[in-house]
Design an enzyme around this catalytic site. Structure first.
Site, mmCIF file in Angstrom:
data_model
loop_
_atom_site.group_PDB
_atom_site.id
_atom_site.type_symbol
_atom_site.label_atom_id
_atom_site.label_comp_id
_atom_site.label_asym_id
_atom_site.label_seq_id
_atom_site.Cartn_x
_atom_site.Cartn_y
_atom_site.Cartn_z
ATOM 1 N N LEU A 28 0.860 -1.181 0.000
ATOM 2 C CA LEU A 28 0.000 0.000 0.000
ATOM 3 C C LEU A 28 0.898 1.233 0.000
ATOM 4 C CD1 LEU A 28 -3.128 0.377 2.313
ATOM 5 C CD2 LEU A 28 -1.799 2.317 1.510
ATOM 6 N N GLU A 69 1.354 4.297 -2.953
ATOM 7 C CA GLU A 69 1.089 4.767 -4.310
ATOM 8 C C GLU A 69 2.333 5.321 -4.986
ATOM 9 O OE1 GLU A 69 -0.895 5.216 -1.755
ATOM 10 O OE2 GLU A 69 -2.791 4.307 -2.361
ATOM 11 N N HIS A 117 -12.397 9.137 -1.392
ATOM 12 C CA HIS A 117 -12.834 8.081 -2.294
ATOM 13 C C HIS A 117 -13.704 8.613 -3.428
ATOM 14 C CE1 HIS A 117 -11.521 5.701 1.095
ATOM 15 N NE2 HIS A 117 -11.760 4.579 0.463
#
Length: 327
Positions: free
Chosen positions: A59, A61, A130
């Site tokens: 995890l 990016e 999100h």
């Protein structure tokens, strides 16, 4: 008759077909392998192609994007999945500082053929970070191409084109449309054209411009306006945010004299603002009324209790068209 697929199934088909066509295509991202991705876009691909081509990553990016840049420079065709658009900015330094600049930095000797896929947008009752719709921020980076499909068939064709492109492409997938409807998608591969808008509906009274999830209320508004008021809307699906097909938009506005732009993102400093500027640059004297914008508001995308109030709907679009026709 071609099978009817959801957007998730169509994107999965594009990935599968491109991996079968070119063994340089590899996928990487968080939980895309055994778990098949947070929206199951990569379902079955780990089983079909193995862990060396469908790679689960930590995890991180920035690490995912940086690794993909190295893989692209080494001759592979990496396709990254970022779980939600709000987290892409953790890898933004790699995108802006390296992926987008390699072509100019090396005078065209090196390019970075990677695709970064990610769901974006509200309408699925998600949490903070999100539901962002930040296409203008990414499109503002020279060297990046940005593509947004509005249906299953265009998603399959445009993703195939993005994977074959020699430069980095940001492929933004409207999460609200992942399973919103089905559409016929031919089994034989189709390859779209990046940088070309699609005139979905012709009309003579007003040009309606939109993209991604906002094509749904725009289509419904165009249908209602035609049925109840006799207003003939020319509906344009932008599809390619960068490069932007300015010619198709201004040619339409030059004929209709009126334009309404519908976007989910905040109003200020947005793609709609850029389209208004280009219309003014090229066909200002042919406008019969000021260009109208229907958009989200200049706030952080709200939690699900208020996201429906934030997003454009048919009523707001019809009101803007009415204003354009009244001026």
């Amino acid at each position: 008759m071609a099978p009817k697929l959801t957007m998730v199934e169509a994107i999965n088909l594009a990935l599968r077909q491109e991996m079968e066509r070119d063994d340089r295509v590899v996928l990487l991202g968080e939980d895309i392998g055994i778990n098949e991705g947070v929206f199951r876009v990569t379902a079955g691909l780990h089983t079909a192609f193995g862990a060396e081509r469908v790679i689960d990553t930590p995890l991180a990016e920035s690490g995912i994007v940086g690794t993909a840049i190295g893989m692209a420079l080494a001759g592979l065709r990496p396709v990254i999945e970022i779980q939600f658009a709000g987290f892409v900015f953790l890898g933004f330094g790699q995108l802006e500082g390296h992926a987008a600049r390699y072509r100019s930095r090396t005078l065209g000797q090196w390019t970075v053929p990677l695709v970064l896929r990610m769901p974006y947008g509200a309408g699925i009752r998600a949490h903070e970070h999100h539901s962002e719709s930040r296409e203008a921020t990414l499109a503002g980076v020279p060297g990046l191409k940005v593509v947004i499909p509005s249906g299953p068939r265009s998603a399959r064709a445009l993703l195939a084109a993005a994977i074959r492109d020699p430069d980095p492409v940001i492929f933004m997938e409207p999460a609200q449309l992942y399973r919103a409807f089905r559409e016929e998608v031919p089994e034989e591969p189709e390859v779209g054209v990046l940088g070309r808008a699609h005139v979905e509906r012709t009309g003579s009274d007003v040009t309606l411009v939109s993209w991604g999830a906002m094509m749904l209320p725009s289509r419904r508004a165009a249908d209602l306006l035609a049925r109840e008021d006799g207003v003939q809307v020319e509906l344009i699906d932008v599809q390619s945010i960068a490069p932007l097909d300015t010619a198709t938009i201004v040619e339409s506005v030059a004929r209709t004299g009126r334009c309404v732009i519908v976007q989910e993102s905040p109003r200020s400093f947005s793609l709609a603002s850029e389209i208004v500027a280009r219309i003014n640059d090229q066909v200002l004297l042919q406008l019969e009324a000021p260009v109208q914008r229907v958009s989200g508001y200049d706030v952080v995308t709200p939690f699900f209790q208020r996201e429906r109030l934030y997003m454009p709907n048919e009523a707001r679009i019809i009101a803007a068209v009415g204003q354009a026709l009244a001026d």
